[in-house]
Design a protein around this motif. Structure first.
Motif, short mmCIF file in Angstrom:
data_model
loop_
_atom_site.label_atom_id
_atom_site.label_comp_id
_atom_site.label_asym_id
_atom_site.label_seq_id
_atom_site.Cartn_x
_atom_site.Cartn_y
_atom_site.Cartn_z
N TYR A 240 -3.34 12.58 2.51
CA TYR A 240 -2.53 13.30 3.49
C TYR A 240 -1.41 12.40 4.03
CZ TYR A 240 -5.46 10.75 6.86
OH TYR A 240 -6.12 9.77 7.57
N PRO A 241 -0.35 13.02 4.53
CA PRO A 241 0.78 12.23 5.01
C PRO A 241 0.58 11.78 6.46
CG PRO A 241 1.31 14.55 5.13
CD PRO A 241 -0.07 14.46 4.52
N ILE A 242 1.15 10.64 6.77
CA ILE A 242 1.32 10.20 8.16
C ILE A 242 2.78 9.82 8.33
CG2 ILE A 242 -1.07 9.43 8.35
CD1 ILE A 242 1.67 6.81 8.27
N HIS A 243 3.20 9.72 9.57
CA HIS A 243 4.60 9.39 9.83
C HIS A 243 4.69 8.13 10.68
CE1 HIS A 243 4.67 13.68 8.76
NE2 HIS A 243 5.82 13.35 8.18
N ALA A 244 5.39 7.15 10.15
CA ALA A 244 5.57 5.87 10.82
C ALA A 244 6.93 5.86 11.51
CB ALA A 244 5.47 4.73 9.82
N ASN A 245 6.94 5.54 12.78
CA ASN A 245 8.16 5.58 13.57
C ASN A 245 8.77 4.20 13.67
OD1 ASN A 245 10.18 5.95 15.45
ND2 ASN A 245 8.96 7.20 16.82
N VAL B 152 12.11 7.79 10.91
CA VAL B 152 10.69 8.05 10.71
C VAL B 152 10.44 8.16 9.21
CG1 VAL B 152 8.79 9.66 11.09
CG2 VAL B 152 10.42 9.21 12.92
N GLN B 153 9.42 7.45 8.72
CA GLN B 153 9.12 7.45 7.30
C GLN B 153 7.73 8.02 7.04
OE1 GLN B 153 9.51 3.65 5.42
NE2 GLN B 153 8.81 4.37 3.43
N GLU B 154 7.61 8.78 5.98
CA GLU B 154 6.35 9.39 5.61
C GLU B 154 5.61 8.54 4.58
OE1 GLU B 154 5.68 13.87 5.06
OE2 GLU B 154 5.70 13.15 2.98
N PHE B 155 4.32 8.31 4.82
CA PHE B 155 3.44 7.64 3.87
C PHE B 155 2.23 8.52 3.63
CE2 PHE B 155 5.26 3.90 6.27
CZ PHE B 155 6.08 3.47 5.24
N HIS B 156 1.54 8.30 2.51
CA HIS B 156 0.34 9.07 2.20
C HIS B 156 -0.86 8.13 2.14
CE1 HIS B 156 3.39 12.00 1.17
NE2 HIS B 156 2.45 12.92 1.21
N ILE B 157 -1.93 8.53 2.81
CA ILE B 157 -3.11 7.70 2.91
C ILE B 157 -4.36 8.53 2.60
CG2 ILE B 157 -1.97 6.22 4.61
CD1 ILE B 157 -3.77 7.49 6.75
N GLY B 158 -5.54 7.96 2.82
CA GLY B 158 -6.80 8.62 2.53
C GLY B 158 -7.44 8.06 1.27
N LEU B 159 -8.67 8.46 1.02
CA LEU B 159 -9.39 7.92 -0.13
C LEU B 159 -8.75 8.30 -1.45
CD1 LEU B 159 -11.62 7.94 2.28
CD2 LEU B 159 -13.21 7.54 0.39
N GLY B 160 -8.03 9.42 -1.48
CA GLY B 160 -7.33 9.83 -2.69
C GLY B 160 -6.08 9.02 -2.97
N SER B 161 -5.73 8.10 -2.06
CA SER B 161 -4.56 7.24 -2.27
C SER B 161 -4.94 5.87 -2.81
CB SER B 161 -3.80 7.05 -0.95
OG SER B 161 -4.52 6.21 -0.05
N MET B 162 -6.25 5.63 -3.00
CA MET B 162 -6.73 4.30 -3.35
C MET B 162 -6.74 4.08 -4.87
SD MET B 162 -9.80 3.99 -0.46
CE MET B 162 -11.02 4.23 -1.70
N ALA B 163 -6.04 3.04 -5.31
CA ALA B 163 -6.09 2.60 -6.70
C ALA B 163 -7.12 1.48 -6.83
CB ALA B 163 -4.72 2.12 -7.15
N VAL B 164 -7.43 1.11 -8.05
CA VAL B 164 -8.40 0.04 -8.29
C VAL B 164 -7.80 -1.27 -7.76
CG1 VAL B 164 -9.80 -1.17 -9.99
CG2 VAL B 164 -9.14 1.23 -10.38
N PRO B 165 -8.49 -1.95 -6.84
CA PRO B 165 -7.94 -3.19 -6.28
C PRO B 165 -8.06 -4.36 -7.25
CG PRO B 165 -10.13 -2.81 -5.39
CD PRO B 165 -9.80 -1.60 -6.25
#
Length: 526
Positions: free
Chosen positions: A90-95, A100-113
């Motif tokens: 899901y998106p969040i907005h950083a001020n 304001v910039q949109e980023f996407h986070i959540g477990l579906g945003s995780m790549a193999v570290p």
């Protein structure tokens, strides 16, 4: 038994305690690689909003015996998109104040570290000191706490929607119900305990064992892509660096499939055709040349560059003399006519008295907000990074190393280290490094002046300029053409954070930590 002889050298990094951790390794007789790895572990505490052991990175090594090696431990895409539910994404907005910039986070945003695997791999191959010694500074500051300075507080404010998105993240970044601010102390006690387990186990605990299972179980329950096979199969890749002559020096940087290093090499090839010997640094003519080179570099990338990366023919095709000639003609014609993003990344540069040099860049994206239970470690959000997913979100090809703009770079003179540098800053990484390298090699600036000089960045018709350029002349001569110009009032982290170390012709070492990103440096034994 006598104590090891101290090693002289220099280190530059994104925080004074990060740099000091590396310097302490040199004092204890460690080499540049020990110093870089210790600094990277410490940065996970002192620069936790910029990097993480559950992110990824690259280390470019030059050994005292003359070997050059790029260690690729950037993030990998999962093997499958079949998760049986909608991804937790899901998106969040950083001020940022003015934008304001949109980023996407959540477990579906995780790549193999890959960061932890990479640091352990380099330590095993090139390090000298015991792992317990290497992680000791990180454990100390995670336990004792570090003072939140203005730059750290600024980072926390920008990323507040991520740092307060989950109960585990809030427990770290807002332990008393409000986000940590200037003057507060930042603790990461779970991380100190994790490092203790790491020393005793000696393996990548994030990709093996109970922690890996915990990550996978959370993904299965909430909508993440990572499976146990993804984590267990991760491997560090050793590559030959991309090497390019520039004047009497040789530039080494990050090779394909990452993109930043190749774009820097291409831009330097164009700069070599621009007759900089008669140009004053920072002058309107200099702005015109840099803007045009950045424009052409972006144009080249749009014309099939990313396909070359994964075909493996960048050196033979994209950087070929024929391809360069075509763009050089456009460059010369353009000059004859006279015409916002975060980037959660940090960099460490080290050189020692034996001739070893390390350039290490790591990133966690902005972070996914998911904290691995009991570790204090936030997972990356690389699958939610727009720059890393040019085909669109959830369109990534399976089981592939992501392409990155990160470009740890070394400049050799007569086969010996002259300049170690790198930067954070997303798409501005390559332009920041390009300008610092050019300032040193083309204009003879010392490393401090080269890093502190004003920078510009061009992308998609937007020209950003730090203070120090002659605005009146640039506007009067129409150098910016049809670009929309943003004239920044102050130097800013938008333009990267180039933490660099240099070796003089007489063997003296110097460093500079880019204040744009809270940088610091330490010289040992001079």
């Amino acid at each position: 038994m006598s104590s090891p002889k101290p090693n002289r050298g220099a280190i530059a990094a994104g925080h004074a305690l990060t740099a000091e951790a590396g310097a302490e390794m040199l004092r204890q007789g460690g080499n540049a690689f020990d110093a870089a790895i210790a600094a990277a572990f410490t940065a996970c505490v002192t620069e936790s909003s910029l990097t993480s052991l559950a992110g990824g990175g690259f280390l470019l090594a030059h050994t005292a015996t003359g070997e050059n090696r790029l260690f690729d431990f950037f993030c990998q895409t999962p093997k499958s998109k079949a998760i049986g539910r909608s991804p937790h994404f899901y998106p969040i907005h950083a001020n940022f104040g003015d934008t304001v910039q949109e980023f996407h986070i959540g477990l579906g945003s995780m790549a193999v570290p890959g960061a932890l695997a990479g640091l352990l791999h380099v330590h095993q191959k090139l390090g000298r000191l015991p792992l317990a010694t290497i992680v000791a500074p990180a454990q100390r500051w995670a336990t004792e706490g570090t003072l939140v300075d203005p730059f750290r507080a600024y980072c926390f404010q920008i990323l507040a929607p991520i740092l307060t998105a989950t109960a585990d993240a809030r427990a770290i970044y807002a332990p008393e119900g409000k986000l940590l601010a200037v003057g507060d102390r930042f603790y990461l006690s779970d991380f100190a305990a994790f490092l203790n387990d790491l020393v005793h186990d000696g393996t990548d605990l994030l990709c093996q064992g109970d922690l890996a299972k915990a990550i996978v179980q959370a993904c299965q329950a909430q909508g993440g892509y990572l499976g146990l096979g993804d984590l267990q199969a991760y491997r560090v890749i050793e590559r030959d660096p991309l090497a390019m002559p520039y004047g009497s020096a040789t530039l080494l940087t990050n090779p394909p499939p990452s993109s930043g290093g190749t774009l820097i090499a291409f831009a330097l090839q164009l700069l070599a055709q621009a007759s900089l010997a008669s140009v004053t640094p920072g002058s309107p003519r200099h702005v015109e040349i840099l803007r045009t080179v950045m424009n052409l570099t972006n144009r080249a990338r749009q014309q099939g560059y990313d396909e070359h990366l994964y075909r493996g023919d960048v050196a033979t095709e994209f950087l070929s003399p024929a391809h360069l000639r075509a763009y050089t003609e456009v460059l010369q014609q353009s000059l004859a006519q006279g015409a916002n993003k975060w980037g959660s990344t940090t960099h460490i540069s080290v050189v020692d008295g034996e001739g070893n040099a390390a350039s290490l860049t790591t990133s966690n994206g902005e972070g996914s907000a998911y904290i691995i239970p009991g570790t204090g470690i936030m997972m990356n959000n690389m699958l939610g990074e727009e720059d890393l997913n040019p085909q669109g979100f959830h369109q990534w090809p399976a089981d592939r190393r992501l392409s990155s703009m990160m470009a740890p770079t070394l400049v050799l003179q007569d086969g010996k280290p002259r300049l170690m540098l790198g930067s954070g800053g997303s798409n501005r990484i390559r332009t920041a490094i390009l300008q610092v390298v050019s300032n040193v090699l083309d204009f003879g600036m010392d490393i401090d002046a080269a890093v502190q000089a004003p920078r510009l960045h061009w992308e998609r018709g937007e020209l950003h300029l730090e203070p120090g350029y002659d605005r009146e002349t640039i506007e009067a001569q129409g150098i910016a053409g049809d670009d929309h110009c943003t004239w920044w009032q102050d130097q800013n982290m938008f333009f990267g954070g180039v933490h660099a170390v240099a070796v003089g012709a007489d063997g003296t070492v110097a460093g500079v930590g880019d204040w744009r990103r809270g940088g610091a440096w330490v010289v040992v034994g001079e």
